[in-house]
Design a protein around this motif. Structure first.
Motif, mmCIF file in Angstrom:
data_model
loop_
_atom_site.group_PDB
_atom_site.id
_atom_site.type_symbol
_atom_site.label_atom_id
_atom_site.label_comp_id
_atom_site.label_asym_id
_atom_site.label_seq_id
_atom_site.Cartn_x
_atom_site.Cartn_y
_atom_site.Cartn_z
ATOM 1 N N LEU A 1 0.818 -1.208 0.000
ATOM 2 C CA LEU A 1 0.000 0.000 0.000
ATOM 3 C C LEU A 1 0.858 1.267 0.000
ATOM 4 C CD1 LEU A 1 -2.756 -1.149 2.512
ATOM 5 C CD2 LEU A 1 -3.031 -0.778 0.040
ATOM 6 N N ARG A 2 1.990 1.217 0.695
ATOM 7 C CA ARG A 2 2.903 2.362 0.708
ATOM 8 C C ARG A 2 3.541 2.555 -0.661
ATOM 9 N NH1 ARG A 2 6.378 0.845 4.573
ATOM 10 N NH2 ARG A 2 7.919 0.249 3.056
ATOM 11 N N GLU A 3 3.929 1.455 -1.303
ATOM 12 C CA GLU A 3 4.599 1.537 -2.608
ATOM 13 C C GLU A 3 3.703 2.119 -3.696
ATOM 14 O OE1 GLU A 3 6.126 -2.380 -3.339
ATOM 15 O OE2 GLU A 3 7.742 -2.154 -1.888
ATOM 16 N N VAL A 4 2.380 1.921 -3.591
ATOM 17 C CA VAL A 4 1.474 2.483 -4.599
ATOM 18 C C VAL A 4 0.928 3.841 -4.174
ATOM 19 C CG1 VAL A 4 0.850 0.228 -5.550
ATOM 20 C CG2 VAL A 4 -0.598 1.264 -3.775
ATOM 21 N N GLY A 5 1.373 4.340 -3.022
ATOM 22 C CA GLY A 5 1.004 5.675 -2.596
ATOM 23 C C GLY A 5 -0.311 5.803 -1.855
ATOM 24 N N LEU A 6 -0.819 4.701 -1.309
ATOM 25 C CA LEU A 6 -2.084 4.756 -0.562
ATOM 26 C C LEU A 6 -1.884 4.939 0.935
ATOM 27 C CD1 LEU A 6 -4.037 1.917 -2.390
ATOM 28 C CD2 LEU A 6 -4.362 4.389 -2.603
ATOM 29 N N VAL A 7 -0.681 4.618 1.410
ATOM 30 C CA VAL A 7 -0.374 4.689 2.837
ATOM 31 C C VAL A 7 0.965 5.404 3.008
ATOM 32 C CG1 VAL A 7 0.333 3.244 4.799
ATOM 33 C CG2 VAL A 7 -1.684 2.635 3.505
ATOM 34 N N ARG A 8 1.062 6.211 4.044
ATOM 35 C CA ARG A 8 2.330 6.849 4.416
ATOM 36 C C ARG A 8 2.688 6.355 5.809
ATOM 37 N NH1 ARG A 8 -0.287 9.681 7.678
ATOM 38 N NH2 ARG A 8 -2.066 10.965 7.200
ATOM 39 N N ASP A 9 3.930 6.463 6.155
ATOM 40 C CA ASP A 9 4.346 6.052 7.496
ATOM 41 C C ASP A 9 5.318 7.073 8.060
ATOM 42 O OD1 ASP A 9 6.334 5.247 5.632
ATOM 43 O OD2 ASP A 9 7.181 3.888 7.095
ATOM 44 N N ARG A 10 5.388 7.100 9.388
ATOM 45 C CA ARG A 10 6.328 8.000 10.058
ATOM 46 C C ARG A 10 6.728 7.379 11.389
ATOM 47 N NH1 ARG A 10 4.256 11.161 14.238
ATOM 48 N NH2 ARG A 10 2.000 10.961 14.497
ATOM 49 N N LYS A 11 7.935 7.712 11.808
ATOM 50 C CA LYS A 11 8.423 7.227 13.100
ATOM 51 C C LYS A 11 7.831 8.096 14.193
ATOM 52 C CE LYS A 11 11.976 5.050 13.997
ATOM 53 N NZ LYS A 11 12.120 3.719 14.588
ATOM 54 N N ALA A 12 7.358 7.442 15.255
ATOM 55 C CA ALA A 12 6.858 8.142 16.440
ATOM 56 C C ALA A 12 7.465 7.425 17.636
ATOM 57 C CB ALA A 12 5.336 8.112 16.484
ATOM 58 N N GLY A 13 8.591 7.933 18.113
ATOM 59 C CA GLY A 13 9.307 7.248 19.180
ATOM 60 C C GLY A 13 9.866 5.944 18.653
ATOM 61 N N LYS A 14 9.530 4.849 19.351
ATOM 62 C CA LYS A 14 10.049 3.537 18.939
ATOM 63 C C LYS A 14 9.154 2.847 17.920
ATOM 64 C CE LYS A 14 12.622 2.498 23.123
ATOM 65 N NZ LYS A 14 12.852 1.543 24.189
ATOM 66 N N GLN A 15 7.971 3.391 17.682
ATOM 67 C CA GLN A 15 7.086 2.704 16.732
ATOM 68 C C GLN A 15 6.899 3.504 15.450
ATOM 69 O OE1 GLN A 15 3.286 1.987 18.535
ATOM 70 N NE2 GLN A 15 2.914 4.112 19.030
ATOM 71 N N ARG A 16 6.407 2.824 14.463
ATOM 72 C CA ARG A 16 6.114 3.431 13.171
ATOM 73 C C ARG A 16 4.597 3.492 13.047
ATOM 74 N NH1 ARG A 16 9.089 4.741 9.155
ATOM 75 N NH2 ARG A 16 10.915 3.737 10.011
ATOM 76 N N LEU A 17 4.091 4.682 12.717
ATOM 77 C CA LEU A 17 2.652 4.866 12.538
ATOM 78 C C LEU A 17 2.323 4.905 11.053
ATOM 79 C CD1 LEU A 17 1.872 7.605 15.219
ATOM 80 C CD2 LEU A 17 1.491 5.133 15.375
ATOM 81 N N TYR A 18 1.233 4.249 10.693
ATOM 82 C CA TYR A 18 0.780 4.212 9.307
ATOM 83 C C TYR A 18 -0.511 5.002 9.199
ATOM 84 C CZ TYR A 18 4.267 0.669 8.514
ATOM 85 O OH TYR A 18 5.456 0.017 8.419
ATOM 86 N N GLY A 19 -0.617 5.777 8.120
ATOM 87 C CA GLY A 19 -1.808 6.576 7.887
ATOM 88 C C GLY A 19 -2.205 6.535 6.426
ATOM 89 N N LEU A 20 -3.442 6.867 6.184
ATOM 90 C CA LEU A 20 -3.984 6.888 4.832
ATOM 91 C C LEU A 20 -3.412 8.079 4.072
ATOM 92 C CD1 LEU A 20 -6.104 5.371 3.148
ATOM 93 C CD2 LEU A 20 -7.814 6.932 4.062
ATOM 94 N N ASP A 21 -3.052 7.863 2.824
ATOM 95 C CA ASP A 21 -2.611 8.946 1.945
ATOM 96 C C ASP A 21 -3.638 9.044 0.824
ATOM 97 O OD1 ASP A 21 -1.402 10.773 0.300
ATOM 98 O OD2 ASP A 21 0.583 9.857 0.427
ATOM 99 N N GLY A 22 -4.592 9.938 0.995
ATOM 100 C CA GLY A 22 -5.708 10.060 0.060
ATOM 101 C C GLY A 22 -5.312 10.385 -1.363
ATOM 102 N N ARG A 23 -4.143 11.003 -1.538
ATOM 103 C CA ARG A 23 -3.711 11.342 -2.899
ATOM 104 C C ARG A 23 -3.602 10.096 -3.767
ATOM 105 N NH1 ARG A 23 1.575 14.447 -1.277
ATOM 106 N NH2 ARG A 23 1.618 12.544 -0.057
#
Length: 117
Positions: A58-80
């Protein structure tokens, strides 16, 4: 060779990526906001590696983005990334609107005929 071709299609095309039901479930879960992979995995009843694999696609096709938040990685929707899907399905909106208009006209004709009887 064939497997690598199928893999390339899945990771480069939004439509192939969302054809997989689990990935659509992930997108639906992310509509409410960012989540860590462990939470998504638990919600889906899947293993962490399985969930991570779907998130990677999903990240590779641009539907999901991720970011580091402390020790974990958060995934979110990328509507674009959904723009191509939205544009494609939007082409059917006129078809459905016209179909419903015809159905409404037919129902009105039936009502008129009954009143005249």
């Amino acid at each position: 060779m064939f497997a690598s071709m199928a893999r390339a299609a899945t990771t480069s095309d939004v439509f192939n990526a969302i054809a997989e039901p689990r990935r659509r479930e992930i997108l639906a879960l992310l509509r409410t906001g960012e989540r860590p992979v462990a939470e998504l995995s638990q919600e889906l009843g899947m293993s962490l590696p399985g969930t991570s694999k779907h998130l990677r696609v999903l990240r590779e096709v641009g539907l999901v983005r991720d970011r580091k938040a402390g020790k974990q990685r958060l995934y979110g929707l990328d509507g674009r990334g959904l723009q191509a899907v939205h544009e494609w399905t939007g082409g059917f909106e006129q078809f459905w609107n016209e179909s419903f208009d015809r159905l409404d006209a037919y129902v009105q004709d039936l009502k008129q005929e009954r009143q005249e009887e």
